[in-house]
Structure formats: C-alpha cells, structure tokens
Write a protein that holds these residues in place. Sequence first.
Motif, PDB file in Angstrom:
ATOM      1  N   ASN A 142       0.873  -1.135  -0.114  1.00 45.19           N
ATOM      2  CA  ASN A 142       0.168   0.160   0.006  1.00 45.19           C
ATOM      3  C   ASN A 142       0.700   1.423   0.040  1.00 45.19           C
ATOM      4  O   ASN A 142       0.526   2.192   0.626  1.00 45.19           O
ATOM      5  N   MET A 143       2.349   1.354  -0.584  1.00 42.59           N
ATOM      6  CA  MET A 143       2.772   2.449  -0.745  1.00 42.59           C
ATOM      7  C   MET A 143       2.416   3.199  -2.041  1.00 42.59           C
ATOM      8  O   MET A 143       2.642   4.320  -2.157  1.00 42.59           O
ATOM      9  N   ILE A 144       1.839   2.557  -3.110  1.00 44.71           N
ATOM     10  CA  ILE A 144       1.413   3.199  -4.379  1.00 44.71           C
ATOM     11  C   ILE A 144       0.138   2.511  -4.462  1.00 44.71           C
ATOM     12  O   ILE A 144      -0.168   1.593  -3.968  1.00 44.71           O
ATOM     13  N   SER A 145      -0.529   3.340  -5.385  1.00 41.11           N
ATOM     14  CA  SER A 145      -1.837   2.657  -5.771  1.00 41.11           C
ATOM     15  C   SER A 145      -2.160   3.179  -7.360  1.00 41.11           C
ATOM     16  O   SER A 145      -1.708   4.242  -7.589  1.00 41.11           O
ATOM     17  N   ARG A 146      -2.870   2.194  -8.039  1.00 41.50           N
ATOM     18  CA  ARG A 146      -3.351   2.747  -9.414  1.00 41.50           C
ATOM     19  C   ARG A 146      -4.673   2.878  -9.605  1.00 41.50           C
ATOM     20  O   ARG A 146      -5.563   2.199  -9.137  1.00 41.50           O
TER      21      ARG A 146
END
Length: 231
Positions: A142-146
């Motif tokens: 959950n460090m990045i999301s698309r």
Amino acid sequence: MLLRALGEAAHKRGSRFIEFGVRSLAVATGTHETTVARQLRELSRTEHPMIRLAAEGRELRADLYELVIPDEYRTRAETRAWRPGKIHALRPVFRELGVVAAFVYEAIERADGELISADIARTSGLSPKAVTHALELMAAWNMISRVDGRWHIVKETSLRTLAEYFGVLEAIGRQMQRYRSERALWLQWLLKRALSSEPVLAGPADDYPYWQYGPPDEEQTIGGLLYAEAS
C-alpha cells in the motif's frame, strides 16, 4: 546509489567537496563499508569520473572527494534546471524492498502528474519487467496505488513505519553501534601512539588492523583527546 549519497552529502553541506567516511556512506546506501571504499576507488578511476580524490585521509580526517561534471555532460548539466525537492540516497525501507523499488517510487513521487507504467520505465531508465515487479511489490504494501491505469503515492502509508516493521531500523541501529565501537578503538589507538611519541600512521608491521577502522566524528581532535587524558 553511492553517487546519490555523495550528492545528498554535497547538498547538505552546500559544497562540491565531501569529507564523509566510508561508514557514513555505508549507512546512507545500505551497504558494507568495504563495498563503499571499493566503489569510491572505481568511480574516481573511470574514463569519465564524476568524483575526484582531492586529498587522502589522515589521522582523524576522511578522504576528501570532489564532485565533478565530465566535459561530455557539462553542456547538458548547464542547460537543465535544478528541480526542487530532497535528494535521497537510499531511504531505510528500500534496504528491504530493493534499489529498483526506490527508483520507481521516486519516479512516481517526483512526477508532475500521475504516470502509467511505461512512463515510469522511461523516466527511470529501468526495464519494463523490473518496473512492473517493483510496482506490484510496493502496491502490495500500500505504498502506491493505481487509478485508471496511473500510479500515485499513497501518502497515508509511512515509509518509516514500514522500515520499522521490516526490522530495518533495528539493523541500522546495530550497524551504527558497531561503527561507534570501531571509532572508539581507533581513537584509543591514536591516543596511545600520540602519548608514546610514536608515529601516528600505522605501517605494514604494526599489529593494529588500521584498515578495518575509519575516523571518528569530525569534531574530535588529537589535542582534545590529550587534554581529556591529562585532566
């Protein structure tokens, strides 16, 4: 990564001359101090070096390196604007997740807008396969999301908290404690040599393993040690 650490050090000091010991750079890059020493030699001896050994370390001083711009890159460097923001070597969490993930995260972080995977591969210079793996890894934490095919940073996820969860902060603490112990041994050895009026620099026949230890904090001096010993 070592060049980035040197760039971070130069930025903090406001000078292109850097006098950081290999142990400080090892902490910044998440590597071993012997690896840093070898990489410094290699970087300064390449055909178009970006660092130059300006002065060799002696006693309490580390080697002094200068950041340089090779002639073939000078025009490009002079025409490009400096982008605002922090320069990072290797943030602690990426000791666990890897250098590729660090580059991918930074590409998303520093982008003017949200990027698709192909944009990240192009701006980072990494292969699409490596980028895809790093994206999937960081998305799992959950460090990045698309969203709609474009990647963005999840600001609510703390990199420090993740680093602590992975045990990285504890490992860094052990690394720094070992370095403090080695600095203390180095200081004791220098003090012993100074008080006995023997040469300070070790020779090949000396029984002290001088190649294993680096200098202490920059503020420490032999004079200060002698004064403390006398008092």
